[in-house]
Design a protein around this motif. Structure first.
Motif, PDB file in Angstrom:
ATOM      1  N   TYR A  29       0.857  -1.187   0.000  1.00  0.00           N
ATOM      2  CA  TYR A  29       0.000   0.000   0.000  1.00  0.00           C
ATOM      3  C   TYR A  29       0.897   1.242   0.000  1.00  0.00           C
ATOM      4  O   TYR A  29       2.100   1.126  -0.246  1.00  0.00           O
ATOM      5  N   ASP A  30       0.319   2.418   0.288  1.00  0.00           N
ATOM      6  CA  ASP A  30       1.171   3.591   0.426  1.00  0.00           C
ATOM      7  C   ASP A  30       0.685   4.433   1.593  1.00  0.00           C
ATOM      8  O   ASP A  30      -0.481   4.364   1.996  1.00  0.00           O
TER       9      ASP A  30
ATOM     10  N   GLN B 207       4.718   7.110   0.276  1.00  0.00           N
ATOM     11  CA  GLN B 207       5.784   6.109   0.398  1.00  0.00           C
ATOM     12  C   GLN B 207       5.189   4.698   0.401  1.00  0.00           C
ATOM     13  O   GLN B 207       4.114   4.471   0.960  1.00  0.00           O
ATOM     14  N   LYS B 208       5.894   3.753  -0.214  1.00  0.00           N
ATOM     15  CA  LYS B 208       5.429   2.366  -0.281  1.00  0.00           C
ATOM     16  C   LYS B 208       5.427   1.727   1.106  1.00  0.00           C
ATOM     17  O   LYS B 208       6.389   1.866   1.866  1.00  0.00           O
TER      18      LYS B 208
END
Length: 372
Positions: free
Chosen positions: A275-276, A280-281
């Motif tokens: 997800y983010d 950011q990941k």
């Protein structure tokens, strides 16, 4: 059912409500033909939970800045017993934060699930050293001009006291009694923390996490939380904080000063995957959400699970465990005259759950919004 009030669990009673709580009477005195009756089959009747620090859930995030995202979060968290919440922003570009604030300002009264009470502004006035999962390049010094157009919707500001020159921002904002100034994402010394509390900091964001820790020679921000009467949040998933650290906090602060939060990101109530958060990941498994480097990135905790954890794993009685997710957060943001406990005249924000804290029914202002 067993009715959980601010101080006890009532049995053999009936709760009468419409939009607000009308009365609590002896069950035997109810003439059932006069009312629409909900039999909760011996389960608990509790005040609805209030999450004052939540970024997202159900695949949506506050920073998506759309009505659809806000609506999805609002509806999803009713399954977890949340009847009101503060959508929480992230340290991101100024325009992104403004879009999120505008979205909440314009749509907070239109959502059909849990009520939006305002905004928790987490960053961008934070420490680079303790940024956690916040993006360092968007961190800025505290600025009144940055927030002045949104004072009517902001309820909590998380900030690092040490980045506020001479505590000017804290001093000025402390005059606004509707805004809670919270110490978080901070590398401040114990002395700076104490001075900032004297100036107007009155809350601590996800205690222990992203703040200078307690050491016998440098007590840090955590020591200041221990040694003052400010309220403090905790993420009780036992990933962010060891159970015994939470037990220690409760012994020092008492159950009146501790608020259960989720700090949930968009993967809350979703499957494992990528997800983010704040651009950011984030990698999500069954227990946690982390950046690529292993940094915890919010949580996937639900508030009913947090209450379950403190009750069943720490042995806190159910009245106090529920209070930490209902009345305590309501008091922090000064909404306790309307919500937060089962009391005549307060809004009928109610939830029904079993011994495992599985939510069976969620009622907001007298209307059923979720049925298991």
């Amino acid at each position: 059912g067993k009715i959980i009030t601010e101080s006890e669990v009532l049995e053999g009673k009936a709760l009468i409500f419409d939009e607000k709580i009308v009365d609590i009477v002896d069950e035997k005195k109810i003439n059932k033909s006069d009312y629409e009756v909900i039999d909760v089959l011996g389960n608990y009747v509790s005040p609805g939970f209030i999450d004052i620090h939540i970024h997202g859930s159900g695949g949506s995030d506050t920073m998506d800045a759309s009505f659809e995202a806000l609506q999805n979060i609002s509806k999803t968290i009713t399954r977890c017993g949340v009847t009101s919440f503060l959508p929480t922003t992230m340290t991101m570009p100024k325009d992104s934060i403004y879009r999120a604030l505008e979205n909440i300002k314009n749509n907070k009264d239109k959502v059909e699930g849990a009520k939006v009470l305002g905004v928790h502004l987490e960053g961008p006035f934070i420490s680079k050293k303790y940024k956690g999962a916040q993006d360092e390049k968007y961190i800025i010094p505290p600025s009144y001009d940055f927030i002045k157009d949104y004072l009517d919707v902001i309820k909590i500001i998380t900030m690092a006291p040490e980045v506020d020159e001479e505590f000017k921002f804290i001093d000025y904002l402390s005059k606004n009694k509707d805004i809670v100034l919270s110490m978080g994402h901070t590398s401040c010394s114990y002395e700076v923390a104490i001075n900032s509390i004297e100036k107007g900091i009155n809350h601590a964001t996800h205690t222990f996490n992203a703040m200078s820790s307690f050491n016998h020679r440098e007590p840090g921000a955590v020591g200041a939380v221990f040694n003052t009467d400010i309220t403090c949040e905790i993420i009780a998933d036992f990933v962010h904080v060891h159970p015994e650290a939470l037990r220690l906090l409760l012994k020092i602060k008492g159950t009146d000063k501790v608020v259960l939060i989720t700090d949930s990101m968009r993967a809350g109530c979703m499957d494992e995957g990528v997800y983010d958060l704040g651009g950011q990941k984030v990698y999500v498994d069954k227990t946690s959400a982390r950046l690529e480097d292993g940094t915890l990135a919010g949580s996937i905790l639900t508030l009913n699970k947090a209450v379950y954890n403190v009750k069943n794993r720490l042995g806190i009685n159910i009245v106090d465990a529920v209070k930490m997710a209902s009345l305590n957060p309501a008091k922090v943001i000064k909404e306790d005259s309307r919500i937060g406990s089962i009391e005549i005249g307060k809004k009928a924000d109610l939830i029904i759950f079993n011994e495992n804290m599985d939510i069976k029914l969620t009622i907001i202002e007298g209307e059923i919004v979720f049925t298991a």
